[in-house]
Design a protein around this motif. Structure first.
Motif, short mmCIF file in Angstrom:
data_model
loop_
_atom_site.label_atom_id
_atom_site.label_comp_id
_atom_site.label_asym_id
_atom_site.label_seq_id
_atom_site.Cartn_x
_atom_site.Cartn_y
_atom_site.Cartn_z
N PRO A 322 14.13 4.31 -1.35
CA PRO A 322 13.09 3.44 -0.79
C PRO A 322 13.20 2.03 -1.35
CG PRO A 322 12.16 5.53 -1.50
CD PRO A 322 13.58 5.52 -1.99
N GLU A 323 12.97 1.04 -0.50
CA GLU A 323 13.01 -0.35 -0.94
C GLU A 323 11.71 -0.69 -1.66
OE1 GLU A 323 13.93 -2.92 2.28
OE2 GLU A 323 15.93 -2.04 2.61
N GLU A 324 11.81 -1.45 -2.73
CA GLU A 324 10.63 -1.84 -3.48
C GLU A 324 9.69 -2.67 -2.62
OE1 GLU A 324 9.49 -3.38 -7.94
OE2 GLU A 324 11.24 -4.29 -6.96
N SER A 325 10.24 -3.50 -1.74
CA SER A 325 9.41 -4.34 -0.87
C SER A 325 8.57 -3.49 0.07
CB SER A 325 10.29 -5.30 -0.07
OG SER A 325 11.24 -4.59 0.71
N THR A 326 9.10 -2.32 0.47
CA THR A 326 8.33 -1.42 1.34
C THR A 326 7.12 -0.87 0.60
OG1 THR A 326 10.32 -0.78 2.56
CG2 THR A 326 8.42 0.70 2.70
N VAL A 327 7.35 -0.45 -0.65
CA VAL A 327 6.25 0.09 -1.45
C VAL A 327 5.20 -0.99 -1.71
CG1 VAL A 327 5.66 1.03 -3.72
CG2 VAL A 327 7.70 1.85 -2.51
N ILE A 328 5.64 -2.18 -2.05
CA ILE A 328 4.69 -3.29 -2.26
C ILE A 328 3.92 -3.57 -0.99
CG2 ILE A 328 4.51 -5.76 -2.76
CD1 ILE A 328 6.91 -5.42 -4.64
N GLY A 329 4.60 -3.53 0.17
CA GLY A 329 3.94 -3.76 1.44
C GLY A 329 2.87 -2.73 1.75
N VAL A 330 3.16 -1.46 1.42
CA VAL A 330 2.17 -0.40 1.65
C VAL A 330 0.94 -0.61 0.77
CG1 VAL A 330 1.71 2.07 1.39
CG2 VAL A 330 3.87 1.31 2.41
N TYR A 331 1.17 -0.96 -0.49
CA TYR A 331 0.04 -1.22 -1.39
C TYR A 331 -0.77 -2.42 -0.92
CZ TYR A 331 1.09 2.19 -5.06
OH TYR A 331 1.27 3.35 -5.78
N CYS A 332 -0.10 -3.47 -0.48
CA CYS A 332 -0.82 -4.65 0.01
C CYS A 332 -1.63 -4.32 1.26
CB CYS A 332 0.18 -5.78 0.31
SG CYS A 332 0.90 -6.53 -1.15
N SER A 333 -1.07 -3.53 2.16
CA SER A 333 -1.79 -3.13 3.37
C SER A 333 -3.01 -2.28 3.02
CB SER A 333 -0.85 -2.35 4.30
OG SER A 333 0.24 -3.14 4.70
N ALA A 334 -2.80 -1.36 2.07
CA ALA A 334 -3.93 -0.53 1.64
C ALA A 334 -5.01 -1.39 0.99
CB ALA A 334 -3.44 0.54 0.67
N GLY A 335 -4.59 -2.38 0.19
CA GLY A 335 -5.56 -3.28 -0.43
C GLY A 335 -6.33 -4.09 0.59
N ALA A 336 -5.63 -4.56 1.62
CA ALA A 336 -6.30 -5.33 2.69
C ALA A 336 -7.30 -4.45 3.43
CB ALA A 336 -5.25 -5.89 3.65
N CYS A 337 -6.92 -3.21 3.73
CA CYS A 337 -7.84 -2.29 4.40
C CYS A 337 -9.05 -2.00 3.52
CB CYS A 337 -7.11 -0.98 4.74
SG CYS A 337 -5.87 -1.15 6.03
#
Length: 367
Positions: A322-337
Motif C-alpha cells: 500500500p502507498e503511504e499517500s493512500t493511507v494518509i488520504g483515507v485518514y484525511c477523508s475520515a477526518g473531514a467526514c
C-alpha cells in the motif's frame, strides 16, 4: 427524537468512522493489496536453457526485500519508528500468511544506525527486528549485511561485522542451497579490492566458491553509471535518474563488479542499496535486479520481489505494498467526514434549541 438518543447515535457514528478508518489503514489494506500478487509461473521463466519443464511445486518460492532501515536511538523519532515499523511488520506478516514463501532474503541495511549504535541500542534494534520479521519454521529467513549495518567500507571493522554475523548466523560469503538452487550471498561492503583485512578474507572465500551459480544476492549493485536506463513505477524519480553514481559508495567499483561476474557467471543478480527499482544487463548476459526499499521512510510505494527459481531457470514478479499517500488520504477523508458530522450535529442541536426557545416564548406570551 429524545436528545440522549441523538447523542448516542452521533457517538456511535463517530466511533464507527474513526474505528473503521483505523482498522482499514492499519490492518485490512494490506490484504487486498498483497492478494493482487501471485507467484510467477516457471513456464514463463527466463535465464535457463529453454523452458524448464519442472512443475511449480519443485521451484523455490523466494521473497526478496531490501533496505528496511529500522530507525535507531540517535536519529529515529519515536513516532517515525512506530509508523514505519508497524507498516513493515503488517506488510511482512500479511505476505507470509497469504503467499507462504519457502525462503525470504533481506538484502542488507536492516538497521539505520548499526554502523555506530552502542551495544544496548544494538540489542534493542535486534529485538524489534525479530518481533517484526517473526516467521514459522516452514520459512527460512536469510539476512545479508549492508553499509548501514556495519558502516561503509572505510567505517567497518571486525567487531561490527562479527556482531552482525553472530546475531543473524550470517557469514560474509556463503551459499544457501534450496531444492538444488544455489544462492550466493556476498558481503559487498568488503569488495573494494584495496587489500583491507576483511576484504582479503571475503575475496579468499569467494575464490573458493567460484563456480557457476543460479543466483547472486548482495547489498551494493554492480557498477553502473547511473539509473538513466531504469524505468517503471518504482524507479528513481526522473530528476534523479541521470545523477552519476559514485564507485564504492553508490555502487561497487568496476573492478569488483567484473571480478564477481568472471568468478561466478550468475544467472541472476539481486541487489539493494539504491532504494529504487532497476533492471540492468551486464556484458549483455548477466541480468541484475535492484530491489526497492521495503519501508515507507524511503519511498511512497515500497515493494518486494516474488521469485520462482529452479536449477534451470527463474521467473520474477513484483509485489507492491500500500502507498503511504493512500493511507494518509483515507485518514484525511475520515477526518473531514468527522468534522462535517460534528458540524451537522452542532447545527442540528442549535436549530432544535432555537425551536424549543420559540415554543416556550410563544406559550409565555399566550399566558
Amino acid at each position: 427524537m429524545p436528545r440522549f438518543s441523538v447523542r448516542w447515535m452521533v457517538a456511535g457514528l463517530l466511533i464507527l468512522l474513526v474505528g473503521g478508518a483505523f482498522f482499514f489503514c492499519e490492518y485490512l489494506i494490506y490484504f487486498p493489496t498483497i492478494l493482487k500478487c501471485a507467484w510467477p509461473k516457471i513456464s514463463h521463466a527466463r535465464g535457463g536453457e529453454g523452458i524448464d519443464a519442472r512443475p511449480m511445486d519443485s521451484a523455490v518460492r523466494a521473497i526478496v526485500l531490501s533496505d528496511t532501515h529500522l530507525l535507531g536511538a540517535v536519529g529515529g523519532h519515536w513516532f517515525d519508528k512506530l509508523r514505519r515499523e508497524w507498516q513493515m511488520e503488517r506488510a511482512f506478516q500479511t505476505a507470509l500468511w497469504l503467499l507462504r514463501p519457502e525462503i525470504v532474503f533481506i538484502l542488507g541495511d536492516i538497521f539505520d544506525e548499526g554502523k555506530w549504535s552502542s551495544q544496548m541500542h544494538w540489542e534493542d534494534d535486534v529485538r524489534r527486528f525479530h518481533r517484526m520479521f517473526r516467521h514459522s519454521t516452514d520459512t527460512e529467513l536469510v539476512v545479508l549485511v549492508g553499509n548501514h549495518d556495519i558502516g561503509f567500507h572505510y567505517e567497518m571493522d571486525w567487531f561490527k561485522l562479527q556482531r552482525f554475523e553472530k546475531v543473524f548466523n550470517a557469514s560474509s560469503t556463503r551459499i544457501v542451497t534450496k531444492k538444488g538452487v544455489n544462492f550466493l550471498l556476498v558481503n559487498s561492503v568488503a569488495l573494494h579490492g584495496d587489500g583491507c583485512p576483511i576484504c582479503q578474507s571475503v575475496e579468499k572465500e569467494l575464490i573458493k566458491l567460484s563456480r557457476d551459480l543460479n543466483c547472486s544476492l548482495q547489498h551494493y549493485p554492480l557498477f553502473r553509471v547511473s539509473d538513466a536506463g531504469c524505468t517503471g513505477q518504482d524507479a528513481a524519480p526522473p530528476e534523479d535518474r541521470h545523477l552519476l553514481f559514485r564507485e564504492k559508495y553508490d555502487v561497487l567499483s568496476k573492478e569488483a563488479s567484473q571480478r564477481l561476474l568472471q568468478w561466478f557467471k550468475p544467472r541472476l543478480i539481486l541487489s539493494g542499496h539504491t532504494h529504487s527499482g532497476c533492471e540492468v544487463l551486464h556484458d549483455n548476459k548477466y541480468p541484475e535486479i535492484s530491489v526497492p526499499s521495503f519501508s515507507w521512510r524511503n519511498r511512497n510505494n515500497p515493494s518486494f520481489i516474488l521469485a520462482s527459481v529452479s536449477p534451470g531457470s527463474y521467473a520474477l514478479s513484483k509485489c507492491f505494498l500500500p502507498e503511504e499517500s493512500t493511507v494518509i488520504g483515507v485518514y484525511c477523508s475520515a477526518g473531514a467526514c468527522l468534522l462535517l458530522l460534528l458540524l451537522a450535529h452542532c447545527l442540528w442541536m442549535k436549530g432544535l434549541l432555537q425551536c424549543l426557545s420559540l415554543c416556550l416564548l410563544g406559550k409565555h406570551k399566550s399566558l
